[in-house]
Design a protein around this motif. Sequence first.
Motif, PDB file in Angstrom:
ATOM      1  N   VAL A 104       0.853  -1.209   0.000  1.00 27.18           N
ATOM      2  CA  VAL A 104       0.000   0.000   0.000  1.00 27.18           C
ATOM      3  C   VAL A 104       0.885   1.254   0.000  1.00 27.18           C
ATOM      4  CG1 VAL A 104      -1.695   1.346   1.313  1.00 27.18           C
ATOM      5  CG2 VAL A 104      -1.980  -1.130   1.102  1.00 27.18           C
ATOM      6  N   ILE A 115      -7.600   3.527  -1.303  1.00 27.44           N
ATOM      7  CA  ILE A 115      -7.555   2.128  -0.852  1.00 27.44           C
ATOM      8  C   ILE A 115      -7.984   2.044   0.610  1.00 27.44           C
ATOM      9  CG2 ILE A 115      -5.897   0.284  -0.161  1.00 27.44           C
ATOM     10  CD1 ILE A 115      -6.558   0.025  -3.061  1.00 27.44           C
ATOM     11  N   TYR A 119     -11.504   0.318   1.106  1.00 26.28           N
ATOM     12  CA  TYR A 119     -11.408  -1.075   1.548  1.00 26.28           C
ATOM     13  C   TYR A 119     -11.373  -1.224   3.067  1.00 26.28           C
ATOM     14  CZ  TYR A 119     -10.802  -2.425  -3.265  1.00 26.28           C
ATOM     15  OH  TYR A 119     -11.011  -2.631  -4.598  1.00 26.28           O
ATOM     16  N   ARG A 147      -6.422  -0.573  -7.048  1.00 24.92           N
ATOM     17  CA  ARG A 147      -6.627  -2.012  -6.857  1.00 24.92           C
ATOM     18  C   ARG A 147      -5.723  -2.805  -7.812  1.00 24.92           C
ATOM     19  NH1 ARG A 147     -11.202  -5.404  -5.627  1.00 24.92           N
ATOM     20  NH2 ARG A 147     -11.201  -7.233  -6.978  1.00 24.92           N
ATOM     21  N   LEU A 150      -2.120  -2.505  -6.751  1.00 22.99           N
ATOM     22  CA  LEU A 150      -1.885  -3.264  -5.522  1.00 22.99           C
ATOM     23  C   LEU A 150      -1.778  -4.760  -5.827  1.00 22.99           C
ATOM     24  CD1 LEU A 150      -1.584  -2.606  -2.523  1.00 22.99           C
ATOM     25  CD2 LEU A 150      -4.013  -3.026  -2.244  1.00 22.99           C
ATOM     26  N   ASP A 160      -9.132 -11.888  -4.335  1.00 20.06           N
ATOM     27  CA  ASP A 160     -10.215 -11.008  -4.802  1.00 20.06           C
ATOM     28  C   ASP A 160     -11.367 -11.003  -3.807  1.00 20.06           C
ATOM     29  OD1 ASP A 160      -9.338  -9.738  -7.107  1.00 20.06           O
ATOM     30  OD2 ASP A 160      -9.534 -11.615  -8.240  1.00 20.06           O
TER      31      ASP A 160
END
Lengths: 160, 245
Positions: A104, A115, A119, A147, A150, A160
């Motif tokens: 990240v 993110i 998330y 995404r 990452l 996923d």
Amino acid sequence: MRSEQDVNRAIEQYADTVKRVCFIHLKNHADTDDIFQTVFLKYALSSRSFESAEHEKAWLIRVTINACKDLLKSFFRSRTVSLEQVKEQTTTLSDTDNDVLQAVLKLPEKYRRVIYLHYYEGYTAPQIATILNKNVNTIYTDILRARKMLKQELGGELDD
Amino acid sequence: MTDQLKHAFDSIHADEQLKATTKDSVFRQMRRSQRPPVLFGRRTLQAVCVCMLLFIIGGVSVYFSPTTLVSIDINPSVELKINRFDTVIGIESFNSDGQALMQTVDVLYQPYSEAIDQIIASETVSTCLSENELLSIAVIKLDEQQGDSILQYITTATAQHKNAYCYALNKEQVSEAHTLGLSYGKYNAFLQLQQYDATITPEQVSQMTMREIRTLLFEFFDTESATQANRPHNGNGNRYGKGNN
């Protein structure tokens, strides 16, 4: 101005959130201390009333992001930290957590932000757009790109 | 992916020391901001107070220092003290008529021009002038320039009154006036009378009108002139006189 009791509650309730926002922006403990004081002092001196805990949290996140941006722009900021030092800060974490966080932190700042907000905090793109004061479509694009980057960074480690 | 990110971010916490430091710092600043702001330290405030006090004392002293004195005598004898700002800062009477005049005029802290106009136009002075009394206005110049301006103003203001005469006096000439209970104008007249009659007293002069003083002076003057005219002349005989041949 708020009461010391209010401020005490806010620090207890949102310290981890502010710390995480600082982490994705600053990568530095000393700067985090400064941001903590700036954010909670602003909260203490603000007379703004919040409709709900979520509203209050969103306000604190926005203030923290702005404070981090200001600090990063600051001409007088000389405390820079290498990625190695960041790794030292996360040595207490498990390998998986450490790898994920390192991945990240390698992302550009704007992707790190979305993110985390999407998330981890669970905000939708329109909510993030409001917090960051940006166009919703831009946020959607940023989430997709972040995404993708990452996934590339972590290879097969990210499910996923 | 969400779970992995959540798990990773969950591992980041603000430690207790950071929370304690933040609380300490924020509470301290909250208490400081609740206190009324201190604009100046005590010493600065004291210095400012002393300066202001000196300034006020100096200003008051300057304001209440007369720079010109005006002695108005007809029968009422009054004196005006005028400061450098052309304002009347004092009025003093030297006889009972003067005392009565002071009750009818309001000249204190007025510009000298208004004060002079008011006194000349007062019923007491107007009555005296209509009764052919003599109005004497003496200007004692402590500040030469201001004294000249005031004398000029008074001369113009009294030009319509044929019985009024204005003149300037030197402060040294009349410094004894007040110790004898006379106004500067009457003291000046007293000095002139004394040249002819050494027995005349300040008390007598104080009760006399300026017309009476002037008449007395003329009498003395006439008597002396007559005496001189009758005295044997020691000249060369080309002048009038009896001579001694």
